[in-house]
Design a protein around this motif. Structure first.
Motif, mmCIF file in Angstrom:
data_model
loop_
_atom_site.group_PDB
_atom_site.id
_atom_site.type_symbol
_atom_site.label_atom_id
_atom_site.label_comp_id
_atom_site.label_asym_id
_atom_site.label_seq_id
_atom_site.Cartn_x
_atom_site.Cartn_y
_atom_site.Cartn_z
ATOM 1 N N TYR A 6 -6.198 1.145 -4.550
ATOM 2 C CA TYR A 6 -7.467 0.525 -4.945
ATOM 3 C C TYR A 6 -7.198 -0.662 -5.879
ATOM 4 O O TYR A 6 -7.740 -1.749 -5.708
ATOM 5 C CB TYR A 6 -8.366 1.551 -5.635
ATOM 6 N N TYR A 7 -6.325 -0.412 -6.855
ATOM 7 C CA TYR A 7 -6.013 -1.474 -7.811
ATOM 8 C C TYR A 7 -5.400 -2.670 -7.105
ATOM 9 O O TYR A 7 -5.773 -3.822 -7.344
ATOM 10 C CB TYR A 7 -5.049 -0.908 -8.867
ATOM 11 N N LYS A 8 -4.460 -2.412 -6.196
ATOM 12 C CA LYS A 8 -3.776 -3.536 -5.543
ATOM 13 C C LYS A 8 -4.722 -4.331 -4.667
ATOM 14 O O LYS A 8 -4.610 -5.543 -4.560
ATOM 15 C CB LYS A 8 -2.606 -3.019 -4.716
ATOM 16 N N LEU A 9 -5.631 -3.638 -4.040
ATOM 17 C CA LEU A 9 -6.531 -4.332 -3.134
ATOM 18 C C LEU A 9 -7.523 -5.183 -3.912
ATOM 19 O O LEU A 9 -7.857 -6.291 -3.513
ATOM 20 C CB LEU A 9 -7.266 -3.318 -2.254
ATOM 21 N N LEU A 44 0.863 -1.183 0.000
ATOM 22 C CA LEU A 44 0.000 0.000 0.000
ATOM 23 C C LEU A 44 0.896 1.228 0.000
ATOM 24 O O LEU A 44 1.993 1.183 0.551
ATOM 25 C CB LEU A 44 -0.878 0.013 1.259
ATOM 26 N N SER A 45 0.435 2.299 -0.596
ATOM 27 C CA SER A 45 1.279 3.500 -0.637
ATOM 28 C C SER A 45 1.444 4.023 0.787
ATOM 29 O O SER A 45 0.506 4.006 1.579
ATOM 30 C CB SER A 45 0.666 4.576 -1.531
ATOM 31 N N LEU A 46 2.643 4.475 1.084
ATOM 32 C CA LEU A 46 2.965 4.900 2.434
ATOM 33 C C LEU A 46 2.086 6.063 2.868
ATOM 34 O O LEU A 46 2.067 7.102 2.230
ATOM 35 C CB LEU A 46 4.444 5.300 2.487
ATOM 36 N N PHE A 47 1.327 5.865 3.928
ATOM 37 C CA PHE A 47 0.378 6.873 4.415
ATOM 38 C C PHE A 47 -0.614 7.293 3.338
ATOM 39 O O PHE A 47 -1.191 8.361 3.406
ATOM 40 C CB PHE A 47 1.104 8.119 4.965
ATOM 41 N N GLY A 48 -0.808 6.445 2.386
ATOM 42 C CA GLY A 48 -1.873 6.651 1.423
ATOM 43 C C GLY A 48 -1.661 7.744 0.403
ATOM 44 O O GLY A 48 -2.615 8.432 0.042
#
Lengths: 887, 478
Positions: free
Chosen positions: A159-162, A148-152
């Motif tokens: 979204y894509y990865k999840l 996940l990207s660090l701190f979003g």
């Protein structure tokens, strides 16, 4: 800012973000937030309520107040939580005994339900639950392939990865509760990260609802948070273990306001004073001041909490204020129940201000004159005199040399840092300081620096780094001129500050076109700007970022050198960040500590210890046209600067609020110059003309053992931490045993001249004290030292012994001594063996001759014995803490 | 003479339990707590992710009785008879550090009680103590397995009725396989496998898959058997072999602690190969379920496995893009094919076993020559626009590749298209659009006349290869 008291009048004030009503003299009821807007069926907001008394002490009364909604059809109440029922406007009425308050409430779209949004609802859970931190899935490679990207910082990527990176693995849209992401988070199946939330938590329910909806992406018009507030913004606890519930509200780009307390992360900057739990309840621990922070999305915001003792019966002393500095410093001290120390005496002031302003101790004449002066304005006059001294210019040239990293790197001329260029650079800086050039003009010249590094010295701002890249230049620039470290946001949004990747790359774009090329002669490089190239690529998606001021707008710089615009923005009197950074650097020179400390680490989670003071200093400096002398004058004339270093019981623990003079070690260069000046000796520095003082050395790479040991800045990086004033063992040993003091005391004419003038011991001791410590010795000190001196000098055997020690410095003498020893040994041996008198007699004669020679040598040295004794006293003074520290 | 004893014995058996139940408060029934029946499932659930034979944290494996009792690098874990001296009990009951499972709440009290009781009772393995591991053997009639065209194309007949209600939303298509000889396609659904007739596109029947999600479906090369492999993430994984005609489960292979993500059955049906998040390629004997080879070479999850049609080679691909070709008999390596840079999503052997096609998230399909492992063609198969912008330089990934018997092959990719390629891959014969979400799997029907592609929404589209038109749709959630 004091509120006027109108008894029996209730009003809501938007300015302080709290709805206030005053019924009794001084006591107020404050409700947070000050206005409530509810939007959408699912919206909920929980309030916090404080009672503030006339002393400024606050108490959390959230659970104790009576709540009522004026029009109950519009808003429903569940404890302290409001929920929308029907559209309209009404008021929330809050009561505590006699105290009342009102908060306007607006309800919109009460029956409209909003779908669970990935960005609005799910992403905050990743941050709050710790999923996207650097030690978990926010790590560069994620964990076990889930990144996940660090701190979003990349919601689209997350979204894509999840959902779609591994089809059918992480979420289950057919039977949502069987999604792997939920089963791992609740600990249903094995998860190295442990249990993150339980199945009956709000976070679980939110994520489940989102997956039940088919795990949809946001449609592209999702409102973005524009900022958050942590309320109440000010809390003052009286006594230990008091608590305060906080509320975090986020304002969105569509105008909506949302209570995000349950989605925020909470931190404190001083756990010993205030701690805060996961629900946002702050608790006071030990006495002092601290800040609690809330973090949501890319925003961090802090609120001040003070913890005061309940039993101190504090009374503010009757003390005068010289100028605005004192007013603001004392304001803070009053709130903290700290009394400032007394004013320092004249001797202390003289030494302190001389070392601070000109980097040298006062001479004997200056001392006598100042102490005898009866003019009541003598301190102010002294300050004015010192400000006009040449040595003042040297000090500030050195400070800028450290900030601008003036350091010669030979044998690598292609990088532009040859000594010739650095001489030019240092010379230019000195000129500007000598002319007292306004700081903003000085900096502006540097920012647009172009041309030959030798002929146009300002271009050297860009030759500081081994490789000229927009990123590194931007980082140094921000650190030096804006006091802020944006380095973290090169790869992800800054974890503790407001800077995002966009901010970083937008700022770096200003330097995208700066280039270097070889000049005419071997050591010359030419800096120029390629106006056509003014974008850098954002690393996440390759967007070309146009120049944008840090925390400001994007100027139109097409086809121009964007640094011109940058210089104008940076040095504008309206740019509070620049003015405050410059003021803070100046302030920290005189107190050993900035109002924001370190001076190049301004960030939300490192708040100033006195915000109002910093703002006022910045405004003053801007108002003075950035004439630093005027600000320095204000600072040095303030009572705060002249407070004694002796503490009182209320302020003995203070290290940040300037309640007393702070004891600070002298900077390496100043310390060396002081020793040199007192002993009347001279230093020789590499590539520097004779008579150069340490503070005048032009480049950071020129140093000596003393300076390096005492923390001289090598000027290799832009960090303020390079100037090291920490004490360590090497320093102590060097002062005790090292060459510097030994040779300087030995080579000094000071003591010989005092002895030649036939001064009595008391007078010599007095002179040494005044030169080294800028004060007369106490009666006790004088008595002890004079005793010691007399013991040594009036006892012939002692003088002889000491002379012998001195004579031993000579190799010839030592050889004689060895000779005498071996002769004696031989004599004893022969005597034992029963040798004849003749042989013995010969030896005796030899021994006598040798001993006579030794005695003569010692007698020759006898004249030096007083030098040794006084030299030792001077050594003792140089090794005292009182000497090496400014106090 | 009819002995009265058996009758009496039977009567006694009937009566005794009843008596035991009536007098339950005066005569406690003998407690039986065994590893096999009671403790193993608990340990498996809470401990199996780390203390399994593959990972064996601290050299400690709780999945078999022998290894549990043998202990690990900290010594013995069970002191039979005394829970308070048993390191395992002390760890899970949080009496002594390290507390297990790490960073998680204590396991439920009921489970703790079972473990405690079991240790107190002497930690027996089974109720009939020291029972040997019964070697199971399944009769697969391997001698009669052939890979040529069968006389009767195997189709399901009279499948047992299954009551599996549809889920609220269709599950994405995680696996798709077409019978090599019959008009039959198997589609993975949620906890089930759906069997469709590809001629009339009607649902024939449903095979339950309670193991959770099938990630792999592979027909045996004679079309008579269907291998379904998958499981529940971070918990359990196995492969199940079905008989196509009867729909019955013939056998189950593997006992993994995470879902199986890649599997295949060899053409001679002697072996089943499995791969998944443990990064291992495991080759089992189909008949006995015994592990024949455990190959440790991949550096990331094994995401694709396929035996060559001639059975001489086994190809496996991982999430890092690494592809290896093995000799199944010996487990030794034949080729290392390292050209891909991102996850291998699928692979397909050409019918003549001469060519292996691999599909990857790096956007390429690579055709490897089986004689020497040379990549004869490397192509960016899907270069169309994607629904969300990709990072710069990124090509849409290829999610599936499948050879038809004629040597043509089909791919689907993240640019929401399916494409048909001729044998050498030089020419794109057709492009099929119309996907609303990413297509995840593609197969040719047995005769190569139809192309079926399934997507994230659980929908499968069926095209006629000859005239490139859409002829129908299937679903994972009928």
């Amino acid at each position: 800012m004091k509120l006027k008291i109108f008894p029996l009048v209730c009003f809501a004030t938007l300015l302080t973000s709290s709805a206030v009503c005053i019924a009794d003299a001084g006591t107020q009821l404050k409700v947070f937030p000050s206005e409530i807007s509810l939007r959408g069926q699912g919206d909920r907001l929980t309030i916090a309520v404080q009672v503030v008394n006339d002393q400024g002490i606050t108490r959390d009364v959230t659970g104790a107040v009576k709540l009522r909604v004026a029009d109950a059809k519009l808003v429903g109440l569940d404890g302290q939580t409001l929920k929308p029922m029907a559209d309209g406007e009404t008021k929330l009425l809050v009561e505590l005994g006699q105290l009342k308050a009102e908060v306007p409430v607006t309800v919109k779209e009460a029956t409209a339900s909003r779908d669970v949004s990935f960005r609005l609802d799910v992403m905050p859970i990743f941050m709050k639950s710790g999923c996207n931190t650097g030690s978990c899935h926010g790590a560069a490679r994620g964990k076990d392939g889930f990144h996940l990207s660090l701190f979003g910082y990349d919601p689209a990527g997350d979204y894509y990865k999840l959902t779609r990176q591994l089809v059918g693995r992480r979420i289950d849209v057919a039977v949502p509760e069987k999604s792997l992401v939920l089963e791992k988070a609740t600990g249903e199946v094995d998860h190295t990260g442990g249990q993150v939330f339980t199945a009956d938590s709000d976070d679980y329910r939110t994520m489940l609802r989102w997956i039940e909806a088919g795990a949809p992406d946001d449609k592209g018009d999702t409102p973005e948070p524009l900022g958050i507030e942590l309320l109440p913004s000010k809390t003052v606890f009286a006594g230990k273990d008091q608590t305060q519930k906080t509320v975090v509200v986020a304002r969105y780009s569509d105008g909506s306001v949302r209570d995000v307390t349950k989605l925020a992360l909470f931190m404190t900057n001083n756990d010993a004073v205030v701690s805060i739990d996961k629900e946002g309840v702050a608790k006071g621990n030990n006495r002092g001041g601290a800040f609690v922070f809330a973090r949501f999305n890319k925003f961090t915001v802090g609120s001040e909490v003070l913890v005061l003792p309940t039993d101190d019966k504090f009374v503010w002393p009757n003390t005068s204020e010289t100028n605005f500095v004192d007013t603001l410093v004392f304001d803070k001290l009053k709130k903290l129940h700290m009394a400032p120390s007394e004013l320092c005496d004249d001797e202390t002031f003289l030494r302190r201000v001389s070392l601070d302003l000109i980097g040298l101790p006062p001479t004997r004449e200056e001392y006598d004159r100042f102490v005898a002066d009866t003019d009541k304005d003598k301190r102010a006059k002294l300050i004015d005199q010192l400000l006009d001294r040449e040595e003042f210019v040297d000090i500030w040239s050195m400070k800028w040399g450290e900030l601008l990293r003036i350091r010669a790197v030979n044998n690598q001329p292609q990088y532009g840092r040859d000594a010739k260029a650095m001489w030019s650079y240092a010379g230019w800086v000195h000129e500007q300081m000598a002319a007292n050039r306004p700081l903003n003009e000085f900096v502006a010249d540097l920012v647009v620096g172009n041309g030959s590094n030798i002929k146009q010295p300002t271009s050297n701002l860009y030759t500081a780094n081994e490789r000229l890249t927009p990123q590194k230049t931007a980082e140094d620039f921000a650190q030096i001129f804006l006091g802020t470290r944006i380095q973290c946001s090169q790869c992800h949004n800054h974890p503790f500050d407001r800077w995002t990747l966009d901010d970083y790359y937008g700022f770096a774009s200003f330097f995208a076109g700066v280039n270097m090329k070889r000049g005419v002669e071997g050591r010359e490089v030419v800096v120029y700007n390629n106006n056509a190239n003014n974008t850098v690529e954002h690393p996440v998606n390759g967007r070309k970022m146009k120049p944008k001021f840090l925390g400001g707008d994007a100027p139109d710089v097409e086809g121009q050198d964007p640094r011109v615009s940058l210089a104008k923005w940076l040095t504008s009197p309206d740019n509070a960040a620049f003015a405050q950074t410059m003021s803070n650097i100046i302030w920290s020179h005189f107190f050993g500590r900035g109002i924001v400390e370190p001076v190049d680490d301004v960030r939300i989670s490192n708040p100033p210890s006195n915000k109002e003071l910093l703002e006022a200093l910045g405004q003053k400096l801007a108002g003075y046209g950035f004439d630093k002398k005027k600000l320095i004058r204000d600072i040095c004339n303030s009572r705060t600067y002249q407070l004694s270093a002796a503490t009182n019981p209320t302020n003995e623990l203070d290290e940040a609020y300037f309640s007393h003079g702070y004891v600070r070690r002298l900077q390496a260069e100043v310390l060396l110059d002081t020793i040199t000046r007192i002993t009347g000796t001279e230093d020789r520095f590499q590539s520097s003309p004779q008579g150069t003082r340490a503070v005048q050395i032009y480049a950071g790479n020129v140093t000596n053992f003393f300076l390096t040991t005492f923390g001289r800045a090598p000027r290799e990086s832009a960090c303020s931490c390079e100037v090291n004033k920490e004490a360590n063992l090497s320093q102590a040993l060097h002062l005790v045993n090292g060459d510097t003091i030994t040779l300087k005391v030995a080579g000094s004419r000071l003591i010989p001249s005092l002895i030649a003038a036939k001064q009595p011991p008391e007078k010599i001791v007095e002179e040494l004290y005044i030169l080294a410590l800028s004060r007369k010795p106490t009666v006790d000190e004088t008595a002890k030292l004079v005793d010691l001196i007399n013991q040594e000098l009036e006892d012939p055997t002692r003088v002889d012994k000491l002379a012998g020690l001195r004579a031993q410095l000579d190799q010839a003498y030592r050889r004689l001594e060895d000779q005498a020893k071996s002769l004696k040994a031989e004599y004893e041996k022969l005597k034992e063996d029963g040798q004849e008198a003749e042989a013995l007699g010969n030896l005796e004669k030899q021994i006598t001759t040798t001993e006579k020679q030794l005695a003569e040598a010692r007698a020759r040295q006898a004249g030096n014995v007083p030098l040794m004794v006084y030299g030792d006293i001077l050594w003792g003074l140089f090794n005292s803490t009182e000497f090496a520290f400014n106090h | 003479m009819i002995s009265r004893l058996p009758a009496l014995a039977i009567l006694a058996c009937l009566v005794v339990p009843a008596i035991a139940q009536d007098k339950s408060d005066t005569a406690k029934p003998k407690e039986v707590v065994t590893y096999k029946d009671h403790v193993s499932p608990i340990l498996r659930k809470h401990c199996g992710n780390c203390h399994n034979p593959d990972k064996a944290t601290s050299d400690f494996n709780v999945m078999t009785y022998q290894t549990l009792m043998a202990g690990g690098s900290s010594g013995e874990a069970i002191a039979a008879g005394s829970p308070d001296s048993s390191r395992l009990y002390k760890a899970v009951a949080h009496i002594e550090e390290p507390f297990m499972p790490p960073k998680a709440p204590k396991i439920p009290e009921a489970d703790l009680a079972v473990i405690k009781k079991w240790i107190e009772l002497g930690a027996p393995e089974t109720s009939v103590s020291a029972a040997k591991n019964a070697t199971r053997k399944v009769d697969l009639d391997l001698a009669s397995v052939s890979t040529g065209k069968p006389d009767v194309p195997p189709m399901p007949e009279n499948l047992p009725e299954v009551s599996l209600p549809p889920t609220k939303r269709p599950h994405p298509v995680t696996a798709l396989a077409a019978s090599p000889w019959a008009p039959l396609v198997a589609v993975a659904g949620h906890e089930r496998v759906l069997l469709y007739n590809t001629d009339d596109l009607k649902l024939i029947g449903v095979l339950p898959f309670p193991e959770r999600i099938p990630h792999v479906l592979k027909f045996s090369r004679d079309g008579k058997r269907l291998l379904a492999a998958g499981g529940r993430g971070a918990d359990v994984g196995k492969a199940v072999l079905f008989d196509v005609t009867s729909g019955k489960r013939i056998t189950e292979i593997g006992d993994e602690t995470d879902s199986v993500l890649a599997a295949d059955i060899s053409p001679n049906q002697k072996w089943v190969a499995l791969g998944g998040p443990n990064k291992l390629v495991k080759i089992f004997s189909t008949e006995t379920g015994e592990l024949k080879h455990k190959i440790k070479k991949h550096t990331d999850w094994v995401t694709s496995i396929e035996f060559s049609p001639n059975g001489e080679m086994l190809a496996s691909g991982d999430r890092n893009g690494g592809v290896y070709v093995w000799e199944p008999e010996t487990g030794s390596i034949l080729f290392t094919l390292g050209d891909h840079k991102e996850m291998i999503t699928d692979m397909s052997w050409r019918a003549d076993s001469q060519m292996l096609a691999t599909a990857s998230e790096d956007g390429r399909v690579i055709l490897w020559y089986a004689e020497d492992g040379f990549p004869t063609r490397s192509m960016n198969a899907h270069t169309g626009p994607t629904p969300t912008p990709l990072p710069r330089g990124k090509i849409p990934g290829v999610l599936s590749v499948n050879y038809s018997r004629s040597g043509d092959f089909a791919t689907v990719g993240r640019d929401l298209t399916a494409r048909l390629w001729n044998n050498s891959g030089a020419n794109q014969a057709a492009k099929f659009e119309g996907f609303t979400d990413i297509p995840s799997r593609v197969v040719f029907t047995h005769d190569g006349n139809r192309l079926i592609a399934g997507d994230f929404t659980g929908k499968l589209q069926v095209w006629s290869v000859k005239d490139k038109s859409l002829v129908g749709e299937l679903t994972t959630n009928p």
